[in-house]
Design a protein around this motif. Structure first.
Motif, mmCIF file in Angstrom:
data_model
loop_
_atom_site.group_PDB
_atom_site.id
_atom_site.type_symbol
_atom_site.label_atom_id
_atom_site.label_comp_id
_atom_site.label_asym_id
_atom_site.label_seq_id
_atom_site.Cartn_x
_atom_site.Cartn_y
_atom_site.Cartn_z
ATOM 1 N N UNK A 20 26.638 48.698 49.977
ATOM 2 C CA UNK A 20 25.300 48.136 49.942
ATOM 3 C C UNK A 20 25.135 47.287 48.693
ATOM 4 N N UNK A 21 24.637 46.101 48.875
ATOM 5 C CA UNK A 21 24.301 45.201 47.782
ATOM 6 C C UNK A 21 25.461 44.915 46.818
ATOM 7 N N UNK A 22 26.669 44.842 47.319
ATOM 8 C CA UNK A 22 27.800 44.492 46.471
ATOM 9 C C UNK A 22 27.693 43.023 46.105
ATOM 10 N N UNK A 23 28.023 42.711 44.867
ATOM 11 C CA UNK A 23 27.930 41.331 44.425
ATOM 12 C C UNK A 23 29.242 40.881 43.793
ATOM 13 N N UNK A 24 29.217 39.708 43.208
ATOM 14 C CA UNK A 24 30.419 39.142 42.609
ATOM 15 C C UNK A 24 30.981 39.963 41.472
ATOM 16 N N UNK A 25 30.147 40.696 40.762
ATOM 17 C CA UNK A 25 30.655 41.534 39.671
ATOM 18 C C UNK A 25 31.623 42.598 40.193
ATOM 19 N N UNK A 26 31.206 43.286 41.257
ATOM 20 C CA UNK A 26 32.067 44.298 41.864
ATOM 21 C C UNK A 26 33.300 43.660 42.488
ATOM 22 N N UNK A 27 33.087 42.520 43.129
ATOM 23 C CA UNK A 27 34.202 41.839 43.794
ATOM 24 C C UNK A 27 35.235 41.349 42.785
ATOM 25 N N UNK A 28 34.797 40.836 41.654
ATOM 26 C CA UNK A 28 35.736 40.367 40.638
ATOM 27 C C UNK A 28 36.633 41.506 40.184
ATOM 28 N N UNK A 29 36.048 42.651 39.888
ATOM 29 C CA UNK A 29 36.846 43.807 39.466
ATOM 30 C C UNK A 29 37.811 44.231 40.566
ATOM 31 N N UNK A 30 37.325 44.257 41.799
ATOM 32 C CA UNK A 30 38.162 44.686 42.919
ATOM 33 C C UNK A 30 39.314 43.713 43.166
ATOM 34 N N UNK A 31 39.030 42.424 43.115
ATOM 35 C CA UNK A 31 40.081 41.438 43.388
ATOM 36 C C UNK A 31 41.089 41.354 42.241
ATOM 37 N N UNK A 32 40.638 41.532 41.017
ATOM 38 C CA UNK A 32 41.589 41.595 39.903
ATOM 39 C C UNK A 32 42.513 42.799 40.089
ATOM 40 N N UNK A 33 41.955 43.917 40.495
ATOM 41 C CA UNK A 33 42.746 45.113 40.746
ATOM 42 C C UNK A 33 43.698 44.889 41.921
ATOM 43 N N UNK A 34 43.232 44.193 42.946
ATOM 44 C CA UNK A 34 44.067 43.917 44.122
ATOM 45 C C UNK A 34 45.282 43.080 43.758
ATOM 46 N N UNK A 35 45.068 42.054 42.949
ATOM 47 C CA UNK A 35 46.184 41.196 42.534
ATOM 48 C C UNK A 35 47.186 42.012 41.713
ATOM 49 N N UNK A 36 46.684 42.839 40.793
ATOM 50 C CA UNK A 36 47.584 43.697 40.004
ATOM 51 C C UNK A 36 48.345 44.666 40.902
#
Length: 123
Positions: A20-36
């Motif tokens: 619910x209400x996920x935004x770019x802040x959460x996505x940035x952390x998640x995608x940085x983690x995904x790339x790692x």
């Protein structure tokens, strides 16, 4: 014309994630983690966050295929003939979010949409 853009962003937001209400802040952390996670063969990063990031990207990419024809040319995304991998799209999203922190308050799906539009504009 503006209505089509608003509908595309709203649909991208709705499909973006189960959070619910996920935004770019959460996505940035998640995608940085995904790339790692992918770069380290699962030794670094978080599989859950990788799944969240890749899920948002896949949802937005699928939605773009449906909505692109109805958008004005300047709002479309023209992906290259060779398929863009979800990992490449995650790298594009991370680069966009890092370079545009003023967009991080936006919905996660909207941020991915903007990142892909910026990376692959229709000219």
């Amino acid at each position: 014309m503006k209505a089509g853009i608003a509908v595309a962003i709203a649909l991208a937001a709705a499909m973006g994630s189960g959070q619910a209400l996920a935004n770019g802040n959460e996505l940035l952390q998640a995608c940085q983690s995904a790339v790692r996670y992918i770069d380290s063969d699962g030794k670094d990063g978080d599989a859950y966050k990788a799944g969240y990031c890749f899920g948002v990207i896949n949802g937005v990419s699928s939605l773009q295929g449906l909505t692109n024809p109805s958008l004005p040319k300047q709002s479309r995304t023209c992906l290259p003939a060779q398929e863009v991998s979800v990992l490449q799209a995650a790298r594009i999203a991370v680069k966009f979010m890092t370079a545009n922190p003023e967009k991080l308050h936006l919905d996660d799906g909207a941020v991915v949409l903007l990142a892909l539009q910026r990376a692959y504009p229709c000219t």
